[in-house]
Design an enzyme around this catalytic site. Structure first.
Site, mmCIF file in Angstrom:
data_model
loop_
_atom_site.group_PDB
_atom_site.id
_atom_site.type_symbol
_atom_site.label_atom_id
_atom_site.label_comp_id
_atom_site.label_asym_id
_atom_site.label_seq_id
_atom_site.Cartn_x
_atom_site.Cartn_y
_atom_site.Cartn_z
ATOM 1 N N GLY A 34 0.785 -1.228 0.000
ATOM 2 C CA GLY A 34 0.000 0.000 0.000
ATOM 3 C C GLY A 34 0.818 1.279 0.000
ATOM 4 O O GLY A 34 0.315 2.344 -0.376
ATOM 5 N N GLY A 39 9.512 -2.136 -0.003
ATOM 6 C CA GLY A 39 10.570 -2.196 1.015
ATOM 7 C C GLY A 39 10.096 -2.093 2.449
ATOM 8 O O GLY A 39 10.873 -2.327 3.380
ATOM 9 N N GLY A 40 8.811 -1.712 2.649
ATOM 10 C CA GLY A 40 8.257 -1.697 4.001
ATOM 11 C C GLY A 40 8.920 -0.694 4.935
ATOM 12 O O GLY A 40 9.617 0.228 4.503
ATOM 13 N N GLY A 176 12.873 5.178 26.503
ATOM 14 C CA GLY A 176 13.236 3.784 26.214
ATOM 15 C C GLY A 176 14.662 3.647 25.730
ATOM 16 O O GLY A 176 15.043 4.220 24.712
ATOM 17 N N GLY A 178 16.123 1.113 24.419
ATOM 18 C CA GLY A 178 16.227 -0.068 23.559
ATOM 19 C C GLY A 178 17.007 0.292 22.303
ATOM 20 O O GLY A 178 17.696 1.326 22.251
ATOM 21 N N VAL A 179 16.867 -0.549 21.285
ATOM 22 C CA VAL A 179 17.661 -0.377 20.067
ATOM 23 C C VAL A 179 17.367 0.957 19.373
ATOM 24 O O VAL A 179 18.283 1.706 19.026
ATOM 25 C CB VAL A 179 17.363 -1.534 19.088
ATOM 26 C CG1 VAL A 179 18.298 -1.489 17.920
ATOM 27 C CG2 VAL A 179 17.472 -2.862 19.786
ATOM 28 N N GLU A 199 14.717 5.536 30.959
ATOM 29 C CA GLU A 199 14.485 4.089 30.819
ATOM 30 C C GLU A 199 13.837 3.527 32.075
ATOM 31 O O GLU A 199 14.267 3.803 33.186
ATOM 32 C CB GLU A 199 15.816 3.379 30.503
ATOM 33 C CG GLU A 199 15.828 1.867 30.641
ATOM 34 C CD GLU A 199 14.796 1.124 29.792
ATOM 35 O OE1 GLU A 199 14.664 1.448 28.598
ATOM 36 O OE2 GLU A 199 14.122 0.224 30.338
ATOM 37 N N GLY A 268 9.033 0.184 22.050
ATOM 38 C CA GLY A 268 8.677 -1.101 21.468
ATOM 39 C C GLY A 268 7.761 -0.975 20.262
ATOM 40 O O GLY A 268 7.303 0.118 19.923
ATOM 41 N N HIS A 441 45.968 -10.554 9.043
ATOM 42 C CA HIS A 441 46.473 -9.471 9.889
ATOM 43 C C HIS A 441 46.810 -8.271 9.011
ATOM 44 O O HIS A 441 47.427 -8.455 7.962
ATOM 45 C CB HIS A 441 47.740 -9.942 10.616
ATOM 46 C CG HIS A 441 48.375 -8.848 11.429
ATOM 47 N ND1 HIS A 441 47.839 -8.436 12.631
ATOM 48 C CD2 HIS A 441 49.468 -8.080 11.196
ATOM 49 C CE1 HIS A 441 48.606 -7.457 13.109
ATOM 50 N NE2 HIS A 441 49.589 -7.225 12.263
HETATM 51 P P1 NAI Z 1 12.803 -2.159 22.661
HETATM 52 O O1 NAI Z 1 11.820 -3.180 23.083
HETATM 53 O O2 NAI Z 1 14.128 -2.552 22.124
HETATM 54 O O3 NAI Z 1 13.086 -1.141 23.884
HETATM 55 C C1 NAI Z 1 12.052 -0.435 24.526
HETATM 56 C C2 NAI Z 1 12.561 0.105 25.856
HETATM 57 O O4 NAI Z 1 11.587 1.008 26.384
HETATM 58 C C3 NAI Z 1 12.795 -0.966 26.904
HETATM 59 O O5 NAI Z 1 14.103 -0.849 27.425
HETATM 60 C C4 NAI Z 1 11.711 -0.678 27.948
HETATM 61 O O6 NAI Z 1 12.107 -1.039 29.261
HETATM 62 C C5 NAI Z 1 11.531 0.835 27.790
HETATM 63 N N1 NAI Z 1 10.232 1.367 28.277
HETATM 64 C C6 NAI Z 1 9.011 0.829 28.077
HETATM 65 N N2 NAI Z 1 8.068 1.587 28.676
HETATM 66 C C7 NAI Z 1 8.701 2.627 29.274
HETATM 67 C C8 NAI Z 1 8.263 3.759 30.068
HETATM 68 N N3 NAI Z 1 6.972 3.968 30.361
HETATM 69 N N4 NAI Z 1 9.212 4.635 30.516
HETATM 70 C C9 NAI Z 1 10.521 4.439 30.226
HETATM 71 N N5 NAI Z 1 10.970 3.389 29.497
HETATM 72 C C10 NAI Z 1 10.076 2.502 29.018
HETATM 73 O O7 NAI Z 1 11.985 -1.253 21.609
HETATM 74 P P2 NAI Z 1 12.452 -0.265 20.443
HETATM 75 O O8 NAI Z 1 13.798 0.308 20.698
HETATM 76 O O9 NAI Z 1 11.291 0.669 20.292
HETATM 77 O O10 NAI Z 1 12.561 -1.220 19.190
HETATM 78 C C11 NAI Z 1 11.394 -1.904 18.699
HETATM 79 C C12 NAI Z 1 11.770 -3.140 17.929
HETATM 80 O O11 NAI Z 1 12.424 -2.799 16.738
HETATM 81 C C13 NAI Z 1 12.684 -4.060 18.720
HETATM 82 O O12 NAI Z 1 12.169 -5.360 18.641
HETATM 83 C C14 NAI Z 1 14.003 -3.955 18.008
HETATM 84 O O13 NAI Z 1 14.694 -5.182 18.042
HETATM 85 C C15 NAI Z 1 13.597 -3.569 16.584
HETATM 86 N N6 NAI Z 1 14.655 -2.780 15.979
HETATM 87 C C16 NAI Z 1 15.832 -3.392 15.669
HETATM 88 C C17 NAI Z 1 16.883 -2.662 15.153
HETATM 89 C C18 NAI Z 1 18.166 -3.357 14.865
HETATM 90 O O14 NAI Z 1 18.174 -4.577 14.770
HETATM 91 N N7 NAI Z 1 19.292 -2.652 14.750
HETATM 92 C C19 NAI Z 1 16.776 -1.224 14.897
HETATM 93 C C20 NAI Z 1 15.511 -0.694 15.288
HETATM 94 C C21 NAI Z 1 14.505 -1.454 15.792
#
Ligand code: NAI
Length: 462
Positions: A34, A39-40, A176, A178-179, A199, A268, A441
């Site tokens: 859509g 590529g999403g 957050g 996270g990643v 966090e 997340g 090396h």
């Molecule tokens: P995530 O699940 O990696 O991290 C979310 C963080 O938010 C957690 O540490 C959690 O404890 C924190 N959090 C949750 N509610 C909160 C609150 N009310 N107050 C403060 N902190 C809170 O989610 P993220 O970074 O949004 O990534 C989503 C998905 O996308 C993941 O599954 C990730 O693996 C994927 N992704 C992977 C990438 C890569 O492989 N390089 C790049 C971007 C995304």
């Protein structure tokens, strides 16, 4: 109405790879998308654009911090944000057009529009209904915000808005660690923003090896990111182009507020299955809204399959790609499968962070007898020459058999280095197999070999 062997819904890394594999296996294939481009999320508003900004901002960091050390005098490099955004757009365009070319080459029809599934064997797009023996749902995921937070993609943004801000914010709050939060937070920190990450937990990047978490946070702090840990964000309000983030410090039970020009909500993602009509079809979902599948990616409705972020497991593009290939092979009556024990994960900060297999914490919990081989990039000549000696490689191996159980790398090109361990693990290798493999090396890869040596008699350069 056209009729196909397979219709794939969604053209992200899961969907487009699956469509190509289906076509290669001789199945008449269409893919419904859509968006205006293929590529999403990954190619349009995720992995690819974020890597462009990570690359550009890292070059700025190098110019500011390391150029002069090498006799390259380029004082005060200036950021042209519009040009940087244009560069990012060109990178996206090149990649999305590449998939269009691959679709043509493999004779895959791109059905433009948003799909619904009126019944097994039928896919409706706009006013047209197409028939297919098999339907593969690869509809991906979307950012999941928090209650009390309204995303406007200008001031309160998800990763999508954060990739296309009007200007570089003076103050950015990232919710957050996270990643997404750490990748995009480090982009803006390098571009000059004052970045504060809030966090919920006491550690960054939940689930990662604890030693890596600690080193990673120390390095990010050194790069200027601020961390407020153990804090639950409860709401964000916006007044006159300023956001106020309210959070609770969990241990002390105290309320706090912080102001920001931009707030990135990175708490997340959740499966995106809106509008497909899954409920009416009777497709079973998990309690987290993921499509339930069996080991062959079959949903509860015969003829309908699902892969990628829409089902269970890590939300990673490469996991979706592998599932996309596996389900295509299964539909072509071959033996497609994914080894979920060997899926690498990478964070594309500088330094990069990469891991595969078990963490020490998981091994301890399982009562496994394991040994640790660790090597610091301080002992790696190439890393020292390139101002990239922060970090280490850690290999975990079974004490009795020496079989590799996991690897955790923080350091230069970690996201590439991890794959030699992935291949070794796929072949059931022992740490000694890696240690006895000649490594060129001077390369960063020598650090992986040294960590493997450290599982035995010992590393040479430490
Ligand atoms: P995530 O699940 O990696 O991290 C979310 C963080 O938010 C957690 O540490 C959690 O404890 C924190 N959090 C949750 N509610 C909160 C609150 N009310 N107050 C403060 N902190 C809170 O989610 P993220 O970074 O949004 O990534 C989503 C998905 O996308 C993941 O599954 C990730 O693996 C994927 N992704 C992977 C990438 C890569 O492989 N390089 C790049 C971007 C995304």
């Amino acid at each position: 109405m056209a009729s196909y062997d397979v219709i794939v819904i969604g053209s992200g890394p899961g969907g487009y790879v699956s469509a190509i594999r289906c076509a290669q296996l001789g199945l008449k294939t269409a893919c419904v998308e859509g968006r205006d481009t293929l590529g999403g999320t990954c190619l349009n508003v995720g992995c690819i654009p974020s890597k462009a900004l990570l690359h550009a901002s890292h070059q700025l960091h190098e110019a500011q911090h390391n150029f002069a050390k090498m006799g390259l005098m380029a004082d005060n490099p200036v950021v042209d944000w519009t040009k940087m955004q244009n560069y990012k757009t060109e990178v996206i365009d090149g990649n999305t057009k590449g998939i269009e070319f691959l679709f043509k080459k493999n004779k895959i029809d791109w059905i433009k529009g948003w799909a619904s599934i009126p019944a097994a064997g039928e896919v409706k797009v706009g006013d047209e209904t197409h028939s297919a023996k098999h339907i593969i749902i690869a509809s991906g995921s979307e950012s999941s915000s928090l209650p009390g937070i309204e995303v406007d993609e200008k001031i309160v943004v998800t990763s999508t808005g954060a990739l296309a801000l009007d200007k570089i914010p003076a103050k950015m709050v990232v919710i957050g660690a996270g990643v997404i939060g750490l990748e995009l937070g480090s982009v803006y920190a390098r571009l000059g923003s004052d970045v504060e990450v809030i966090e919920f937990l006491d550690e960054i990047t939940p689930g990662m090896d604890a030693e890596v978490q600690k080193t990673f946070q120390r390095i990010l702090k050194k790069q200027g990111l601020k961390f407020t840990m153990g804090a639950a964000v409860q709401s964000v309000s916006v007044k006159k182009a300023k956001a106020t983030v309210s959070y609770l410090k969990r241990k002390k039970d105290t309320q706090h507020q912080v102001e920001a020009d931009v707030v990135l909500v990175a708490t997340g993602r959740r499966p995106f299955v809106d509008g497909l009509g899954l409920e009416a079809l009777g497709v079973t979902l998990t309690d987290r809204g993921q499509i339930q599948t069996d080991t062959h990616y079959a949903t509860s409705v015969p003829g309908i399959y699902a892969i990628g972020d829409a089902i269970t497991g890590p939300m990673l593009a490469h996991k979706a790609e592998d599932e996309g290939m596996a389900v295509a092979e299964i539909l072509a009556e071959q033996a497609g499968h994914v080894n979920y024990d060997v899926i690498p994960s990478v964070i594309y900060t500088h330094p990069e962070v990469a891991s595969v297999g078990q963490t020490e914490e998981q091994l301890k919990e399982a009562g496994r007898d394991y040994k640790v081989g660790k090597f610091s990039f301080m002992g790696n000549g190439r890393a020292k020459a390139n101002f990239a000696a922060d970090g280490f490689v850690k290999i975990l191996a079974d004490t009795a058999t020496d079989r590799i159980l996991g690897a955790h790398i923080i350091g230069p090109m970690a996201g590439d280095l991890i794959h030699e361990v992935c291949v070794a693990m796929e072949f059931g290798a022992a740490a000694e197999d890696l240690a006895r493999t000649c490594h060129a090396h001077p390369t960063y890869s020598e650090a992986v070999r040294e960590a493997a040596l450290a599982c035995g008699l010992g590393a040479i350069h430490s």
